[in-house]
Design a protein around this motif. Sequence first.
Motif, PDB file in Angstrom:
ATOM      1  N   GLU A   1       3.086  22.444   0.074  1.00 56.39           N
ATOM      2  CA  GLU A   1       2.900  22.566   1.525  1.00 56.39           C
ATOM      3  C   GLU A   1       1.715  21.732   2.003  1.00 56.39           C
ATOM      4  OE1 GLU A   1       1.147  26.204   3.843  1.00 56.39           O
ATOM      5  OE2 GLU A   1       3.281  26.628   3.434  1.00 56.39           O
ATOM      6  N   LEU A   2       0.639  21.741   1.219  1.00 56.10           N
ATOM      7  CA  LEU A   2      -0.534  20.928   1.583  1.00 56.10           C
ATOM      8  C   LEU A   2      -0.217  19.451   1.496  1.00 56.10           C
ATOM      9  CD1 LEU A   2      -3.422  22.925  -0.197  1.00 56.10           C
ATOM     10  CD2 LEU A   2      -2.704  23.020   2.188  1.00 56.10           C
ATOM     11  N   GLY A   3       0.617  19.100   0.494  1.00 55.40           N
ATOM     12  CA  GLY A   3       1.026  17.696   0.385  1.00 55.40           C
ATOM     13  C   GLY A   3       1.855  17.263   1.591  1.00 55.40           C
ATOM     14  N   ASP A   4       2.701  18.172   2.034  1.00 55.89           N
ATOM     15  CA  ASP A   4       3.528  17.860   3.209  1.00 55.89           C
ATOM     16  C   ASP A   4       2.660  17.717   4.451  1.00 55.89           C
ATOM     17  OD1 ASP A   4       5.718  17.981   1.589  1.00 55.89           O
ATOM     18  OD2 ASP A   4       6.247  20.067   2.108  1.00 55.89           O
ATOM     19  N   ILE A   5       1.662  18.584   4.544  1.00 50.32           N
ATOM     20  CA  ILE A   5       0.759  18.489   5.704  1.00 50.32           C
ATOM     21  C   ILE A   5       0.050  17.143   5.695  1.00 50.32           C
ATOM     22  CG2 ILE A   5      -1.346  19.443   6.730  1.00 50.32           C
ATOM     23  CD1 ILE A   5      -0.419  22.188   5.803  1.00 50.32           C
ATOM     24  N   ALA A   6      -0.382  16.724   4.482  1.00 48.31           N
ATOM     25  CA  ALA A   6      -1.045  15.423   4.374  1.00 48.31           C
ATOM     26  C   ALA A   6      -0.103  14.296   4.766  1.00 48.31           C
ATOM     27  CB  ALA A   6      -1.554  15.221   2.951  1.00 48.31           C
ATOM     28  N   SER A   7       1.153  14.428   4.408  1.00 50.53           N
ATOM     29  CA  SER A   7       2.130  13.394   4.788  1.00 50.53           C
ATOM     30  C   SER A   7       2.304  13.341   6.299  1.00 50.53           C
ATOM     31  CB  SER A   7       3.474  13.668   4.114  1.00 50.53           C
ATOM     32  OG  SER A   7       3.356  13.570   2.716  1.00 50.53           O
ATOM     33  N   ARG A   8       2.346  14.497   6.928  1.00 49.54           N
ATOM     34  CA  ARG A   8       2.507  14.512   8.372  1.00 49.54           C
ATOM     35  C   ARG A   8       1.269  13.933   9.069  1.00 49.54           C
ATOM     36  NH1 ARG A   8       4.766  19.656   7.355  1.00 49.54           N
ATOM     37  NH2 ARG A   8       2.940  20.715   8.265  1.00 49.54           N
ATOM     38  N   ILE A   9       0.107  14.278   8.456  1.00 48.97           N
ATOM     39  CA  ILE A   9      -1.125  13.713   9.033  1.00 48.97           C
ATOM     40  C   ILE A   9      -1.083  12.183   8.948  1.00 48.97           C
ATOM     41  CG2 ILE A   9      -3.627  13.507   8.664  1.00 48.97           C
ATOM     42  CD1 ILE A   9      -3.644  16.445   7.875  1.00 48.97           C
ATOM     43  N   ALA A  10      -0.571  11.677   7.841  1.00 45.74           N
ATOM     44  CA  ALA A  10      -0.545  10.223   7.645  1.00 45.74           C
ATOM     45  C   ALA A  10       0.324   9.540   8.690  1.00 45.74           C
ATOM     46  CB  ALA A  10      -0.035   9.907   6.242  1.00 45.74           C
ATOM     47  N   TYR A  11       1.358  10.202   9.140  1.00 48.51           N
ATOM     48  CA  TYR A  11       2.278   9.580  10.090  1.00 48.51           C
ATOM     49  C   TYR A  11       2.110  10.117  11.507  1.00 48.51           C
ATOM     50  CZ  TYR A  11       4.502   7.828   5.877  1.00 48.51           C
ATOM     51  OH  TYR A  11       4.725   7.198   4.690  1.00 48.51           O
ATOM     52  N   ASP A  12       1.082  10.886  11.690  1.00 51.16           N
ATOM     53  CA  ASP A  12       0.843  11.447  13.032  1.00 51.16           C
ATOM     54  C   ASP A  12       0.076  10.405  13.867  1.00 51.16           C
ATOM     55  OD1 ASP A  12       0.205  12.912  15.290  1.00 51.16           O
ATOM     56  OD2 ASP A  12      -0.138  14.766  14.145  1.00 51.16           O
ATOM     57  N   ASP A  13       0.667   9.979  14.970  1.00 52.39           N
ATOM     58  CA  ASP A  13       0.049   8.944  15.808  1.00 52.39           C
ATOM     59  C   ASP A  13      -1.281   9.406  16.375  1.00 52.39           C
ATOM     60  OD1 ASP A  13       2.181   7.294  15.343  1.00 52.39           O
ATOM     61  OD2 ASP A  13       3.283   7.885  17.151  1.00 52.39           O
ATOM     62  N   ARG A  14      -1.449  10.686  16.524  1.00 53.98           N
ATOM     63  CA  ARG A  14      -2.701  11.181  17.096  1.00 53.98           C
ATOM     64  C   ARG A  14      -3.856  11.030  16.119  1.00 53.98           C
ATOM     65  NH1 ARG A  14      -0.879  17.142  18.394  1.00 53.98           N
ATOM     66  NH2 ARG A  14       0.094  16.746  16.365  1.00 53.98           N
ATOM     67  N   LEU A  15      -3.502  10.801  14.829  1.00 50.06           N
ATOM     68  CA  LEU A  15      -4.546  10.763  13.820  1.00 50.06           C
ATOM     69  C   LEU A  15      -4.655   9.400  13.159  1.00 50.06           C
ATOM     70  CD1 LEU A  15      -3.909  14.236  12.154  1.00 50.06           C
ATOM     71  CD2 LEU A  15      -5.725  13.622  13.729  1.00 50.06           C
ATOM     72  N   ILE A  16      -4.217   8.384  13.874  1.00 49.11           N
ATOM     73  CA  ILE A  16      -4.416   7.031  13.339  1.00 49.11           C
ATOM     74  C   ILE A  16      -5.863   6.651  13.599  1.00 49.11           C
ATOM     75  CG2 ILE A  16      -2.003   6.386  13.542  1.00 49.11           C
ATOM     76  CD1 ILE A  16      -2.686   4.977  16.153  1.00 49.11           C
ATOM     77  N   SER A  17      -6.349   5.646  12.902  1.00 44.40           N
ATOM     78  CA  SER A  17      -7.788   5.329  12.865  1.00 44.40           C
ATOM     79  C   SER A  17      -8.369   5.037  14.240  1.00 44.40           C
ATOM     80  CB  SER A  17      -8.044   4.143  11.923  1.00 44.40           C
ATOM     81  OG  SER A  17      -9.401   3.793  11.916  1.00 44.40           O
ATOM     82  N   TYR A  18      -7.718   4.174  15.015  1.00 45.20           N
ATOM     83  CA  TYR A  18      -8.341   3.745  16.266  1.00 45.20           C
ATOM     84  C   TYR A  18      -8.357   4.876  17.271  1.00 45.20           C
ATOM     85  CZ  TYR A  18      -3.939   3.265  18.881  1.00 45.20           C
ATOM     86  OH  TYR A  18      -2.773   3.509  19.536  1.00 45.20           O
TER      87      TYR A  18
END
Length: 766
Positions: free
Chosen positions: A69-86
């Motif tokens: 579940e934590l891995g899935d959360i990390a995957s969603r974070i990686a593709y979440d536009d709100r959490l991109i670097s800029y």
Amino acid sequence: MKRNLRRYLKSKLFLKYIWSYLFILLLPLVFVTVFIYQSAAGNLREEIEQSHLNQLTQAESIVDGRMKELGDIASRIAYDDRLISYRVHDPFYSREAIDALDQYKSTSSIIGDVFLYFHHDDRIYSSQGLSSLDVFSEKYIFQNWSKDSLMGDLNDVSFPTMRPADRVIRGTYRQQSLLAYLVPITPNSPNPHATVMYLIDESELTGLIDSILGSYKGLAYIFDNHGQVLAANNHGETINGLDTGHLFSLDPGIHSVELGGKAHSVVSTKSDMNGWTYVTLMPSDQFFSSVLHIRSFIIMLFSIVVLAGIGIALLLARRQYHPISALVDFANSKSRNDRGTGDALLPGNELEHIRSALQEYSSRADLQEPYARNHLLLRLLQQGEDRELEPDLLEAFNIRFDRSQFFVIAMERGELADPSQDYQDWQTLASLLAEVDIPGLRASAYSVELPRRDQMALIVCFDPHPAMESFIHMSRIVDAVRSNILEAFDLNPIMGVGTGYSQAGQLNQSFIEACSALEFHTPSEKGGITFFEKLAPASEEAFWIPKNVLLKLSQSLKQGSHDVSAHMIGEAMTSLKEGSPSPLLSRCICFDILNTMLKTASELGIHHITQEIPTSSAFQSLDEFEGQLRKLASHICTQVQQETKHKESSLKDQMLGYIDQHFMDHSLSLESLADLFEISPSHFSRTFKENVGLNFTQYIWQKRMEEVKRLLMTTQEPLKEIIGRVGYADTPNFIRKFKKETGYTPGQFRKLNHPDGVLLGEMLQD
């Protein structure tokens, strides 16, 4: 009851019976108990182990699910536009990024906090907001994770990594045991650009295990695939590192290990997803508490059954031992020793003692059997048919009256053919004739020693030959007996032969006839045979009383046989009545009978019978005369019997007086006394036992024992001299018999009873 029980418990045989019954009870009981316990405990243990393993596997699956579940959360974070670097760095959108992280944090209950770090950035983002790394390192102070290591791991981690639980100080006061789970993003990318870090409270993982394990209280460990302890719940207990490494090296399953000198049960399972190992460790007595309860119950039940079995064994052993105890008591009461053993058990096994006593009684019976047998046959000769003469008694002495005819031979030793011949030959002859079989003449015979030492009788039983007269058959039997005696012993006995009868109960008549024939024999003859039937030829006048009847009458009076004398009087009077002589001749014949009786009484020394003599008026009626004769015969027989008893009593006194004076004479024996008092050894033994209550050997031994005890208690003579003085030559044998009877050796007896016994015991040894 208590006294008997104490006595029983002292008996080795009784204890042996108890152990035998306990063995019979306990052997199957132990096997059944072990089988039941192994079956019940094994099944329960297997159920507990499998249940516990299933529970731990379930905990492992839940943790694996949470990690996924934590891995899935990390995957969603990686593709979440709100959490991109800029956007995260943009002040306008940063608030939206913080809210997104907070939302992700709330999706999993085990996440204590979630952080997002972009590589080589000087800031780190969390659901609480944006902070510099310096501020983060001051806010979260890890005990074993320095700032530099933290920065290196955040920048360099290339695959999901769980750091072991570490003590973390949050702020200035709060401490927690946290795990840091680092997940690079984009996940599984060879060049991740950021890292998601989850801070997880250690209790979140161990609590999952505890909640599944329920009431079990032990140690729970989660190892990574390198053997590091990621999380642990020790419940206040600790184990050293070596033991921890040993736990990790165990294969998945259930194991028993020794930790700190105490048995522990270890359940281990390994995750296929991330290679983590889950281990629970707890004391075996807790892990298998249900098994222990069953064991305790079975032990208690076993103990109750054993106690009940002991009680039953005691009852059964007592029931089995009681008749043996009664036999031992009986053997003691009948034993020749006079120790007064009381309740004290004899040394050795009771069965051995009973066997020894039976052998002793058997020896005594064997010793007394010839005398008892002779007494039985003598009573038969004197009294004829006897209601007490049971067939079982005859069978016990191997006496068989299974022939159709019976007669008696009375024998007297007479003159010896060889003057140097000893009287012992006559005794040997009596023993050899005890039971004789003459198959050629279909006859058998039994010898009877008569009271006089040189006389014996032979009871002959035979079956008449169809082609031979009975008298001729009897003559041949007598000749055969005489020939065998002459051939074997060179003896020429005088024989008187009675008439043959068809019933064994009439042997007393044949015996009197044989004695009459023996008495009628001419002394000048060198041996010979006299048949009663040939004593008097038939009279020319039928009314004269046959001479053999008068002889038999006289002999029956001498023997004191009232039945035979009455029978002879009846036979004589019948013969007289049938002859019908004249009154004068009839009176003369009556006087003949009366004179025979009076002459016999005179020979017997009976002179005071005047009142019993028939009066002249009795001669007027033959019936009245017969009655008077019967009364006279009864009086004479009574006098004979009384005189016999008086003589036996006098003889007893003489014998006891002689024995009391000469009991220390080593040559004193039954045969020498019988020879001295001119009676047969058989008659001597029977008379002695009837009057004294002990047989001759027992009486002599008792007298000698009393004298030895007296000398031991009153003198200082050496034991060997004392034993020799009382007529006993075998000293060792005497000491053995003395100890068997008294329970002590002569020396010990002297110590206990002599006034100076202690000093004498040191000087005088057996």
